[in-house]
Enzyme design. Structure first.
Site, short mmCIF file in Angstrom:
data_model
loop_
_atom_site.label_atom_id
_atom_site.label_comp_id
_atom_site.label_asym_id
_atom_site.label_seq_id
_atom_site.Cartn_x
_atom_site.Cartn_y
_atom_site.Cartn_z
N GLU A 35 3.17 -5.49 13.58
CA GLU A 35 2.24 -4.70 12.76
C GLU A 35 2.99 -3.97 11.65
O GLU A 35 4.15 -3.59 11.81
CB GLU A 35 1.53 -3.66 13.64
CG GLU A 35 0.13 -4.08 14.07
CD GLU A 35 -0.90 -4.01 12.95
OE1 GLU A 35 -0.55 -4.20 11.77
OE2 GLU A 35 -2.07 -3.79 13.27
N ASP A 80 -1.61 3.56 13.24
CA ASP A 80 -2.16 4.83 12.76
C ASP A 80 -2.98 5.43 13.92
O ASP A 80 -2.40 6.03 14.83
CB ASP A 80 -2.99 4.48 11.51
CG ASP A 80 -3.66 5.66 10.83
OD1 ASP A 80 -3.40 6.80 11.22
OD2 ASP A 80 -4.43 5.44 9.90
N PHE A 116 -1.30 8.99 3.61
CA PHE A 116 -1.57 7.63 3.17
C PHE A 116 -0.37 7.08 2.38
O PHE A 116 0.15 7.72 1.49
CB PHE A 116 -2.83 7.56 2.31
CG PHE A 116 -3.25 6.15 2.03
CD1 PHE A 116 -3.85 5.38 3.01
CD2 PHE A 116 -3.01 5.58 0.79
CE1 PHE A 116 -4.21 4.07 2.77
CE2 PHE A 116 -3.37 4.26 0.54
CZ PHE A 116 -3.98 3.50 1.52
N ILE A 117 0.05 5.86 2.74
CA ILE A 117 1.19 5.23 2.08
C ILE A 117 0.87 3.80 1.64
O ILE A 117 -0.09 3.20 2.15
CB ILE A 117 2.42 5.19 3.01
CG1 ILE A 117 2.04 4.54 4.35
CG2 ILE A 117 2.99 6.58 3.28
CD1 ILE A 117 3.18 3.84 4.98
N ASP A 140 -1.35 -1.65 1.64
CA ASP A 140 -2.13 -1.67 0.42
C ASP A 140 -3.03 -0.46 0.22
O ASP A 140 -3.36 0.25 1.17
CB ASP A 140 -3.07 -2.89 0.45
CG ASP A 140 -4.18 -2.73 1.49
OD1 ASP A 140 -3.85 -2.57 2.68
OD2 ASP A 140 -5.37 -2.70 1.11
N ARG A 193 0.85 -4.14 -2.09
CA ARG A 193 1.59 -4.76 -0.97
C ARG A 193 2.94 -5.30 -1.39
O ARG A 193 3.85 -5.45 -0.58
CB ARG A 193 0.78 -5.93 -0.38
CG ARG A 193 -0.56 -5.54 0.24
CD ARG A 193 -1.10 -6.72 1.04
NE ARG A 193 -2.51 -6.59 1.38
CZ ARG A 193 -2.99 -5.93 2.44
NH1 ARG A 193 -2.15 -5.33 3.26
NH2 ARG A 193 -4.28 -5.88 2.68
P1 IMP Z 1 -5.22 1.86 13.09
O1 IMP Z 1 -6.19 0.88 13.70
O2 IMP Z 1 -5.89 3.16 12.74
O3 IMP Z 1 -3.98 2.07 13.92
O4 IMP Z 1 -4.81 1.31 11.68
C1 IMP Z 1 -4.07 0.19 11.56
C2 IMP Z 1 -4.28 -0.49 10.21
O5 IMP Z 1 -4.81 0.37 9.19
C3 IMP Z 1 -2.93 -0.91 9.73
O6 IMP Z 1 -2.57 -2.17 10.23
C4 IMP Z 1 -3.08 -0.87 8.23
O7 IMP Z 1 -3.57 -2.12 7.79
C5 IMP Z 1 -4.09 0.20 7.97
N1 IMP Z 1 -3.43 1.49 7.61
C6 IMP Z 1 -3.21 2.57 8.39
N2 IMP Z 1 -2.59 3.56 7.74
C7 IMP Z 1 -2.38 3.09 6.48
C8 IMP Z 1 -1.76 3.66 5.30
O8 IMP Z 1 -1.26 4.80 5.26
N3 IMP Z 1 -1.74 2.86 4.19
C9 IMP Z 1 -2.27 1.61 4.17
N4 IMP Z 1 -2.85 1.02 5.25
C10 IMP Z 1 -2.92 1.78 6.39
MG MG Z 2 -2.47 -4.00 9.30
#
Ligand code: IMP
Ligand code: MG
Length: 180
Positions: free
Chosen positions: A104, A108, A157-158, A164, A170
């Site tokens: 991954e 987050d 946010f990054i 992206d 990306r």
């Molecule tokens: P989660 O399901 O909340 O853990 O989020 C996972 C997905 O959200 C990651 O695989 C990313 O594609 C996207 N994501 C989470 N945080 C960021 C961020 O800061 N920037 C860009 N994409 C993010």
């Molecule tokens: Mg992802």
């Protein structure tokens, strides 16, 4: 580049490529050690599109036989999570009976990882492991252990290195944070 602009937002460098590369070296060493004696080649699961760049960097550091399988999940809109995970592309190969290393870009809230682990269990994978380049510990809401984390970051946010903002950004090799 110190700053980049994508659509309405400006980002500044948070982690330069050299630091990312050094962190990936360390994770690869651990994975090489843990999987060197695998009888059946492990599967590296590329979670499209965010993991593409990390996968490319990680896989060239691995020195055991392994197979690449992909899937695509989406949960983000703009700069925040929708809380719902959608599978936009199913697993591209059979993983029944295999050890699967989920590669991954970032963990987050952890919603995506939980969904992925369920998808892999349903597909008959023997075991699954989480290998993520980035992790936001403050946002994480799950109990699932993260096996391989390269870099912990604040809950901001990054973009860059595969990540992206509305599908842009990306391609940049450094990681950038929103410049507020
Ligand atoms: P989660 O399901 O909340 O853990 O989020 C996972 C997905 O959200 C990651 O695989 C990313 O594609 C996207 N994501 C989470 N945080 C960021 C961020 O800061 N920037 C860009 N994409 C993010
Ligand atoms: Mg992802």
């Amino acid at each position: 580049m110190n700053k980049i602009t994508i659509k309405d937002k400006t980002f500044r460098t948070l982690i330069p490529y050299e630091d990312i590369s050094a962190a990936i070296d360390k994770v690869a060493d651990r994975i090489n050690e843990d999987f060197k004696n695998s009888e059946v080649p492990p599967v590296l699961l590329c979670v499209l599109n965010g993991s593409i760049m990390y996968m490319g960097e990680l896989m060239k550091r691995l020195n055991f036989n392994c197979q690449i399988v992909s899937t695509k999940l989406t949960s983000y809109e703009g700069t925040s999570t929708t809380g719902k995970v959608k599978q936009a592309l199913g697993l591209t190969a059979d993983v029944a009976g295999r050890k699967v290393i989920i590669v991954e870009d970032i963990v987050d809230t952890g919603n995506t990882i939980v969904a992925l682990k369920q998808i892999l269990a349903d597909a008959g994978a023997e075991q699954s492991y989480v290998c993520t380049l980035l992790h936001k510990p403050e946002a994480y809401k799950q109990d699932v252990p993260l096996d391989y984390v390269a870099i912990n970051i604040p809950n901001k946010f990054i973009v860059g290195f595969g990540l992206d903002y509305d599908e842009l950004g990306r391609n940049y090799k450094d990681i950038y944070i929103l410049d507020e």
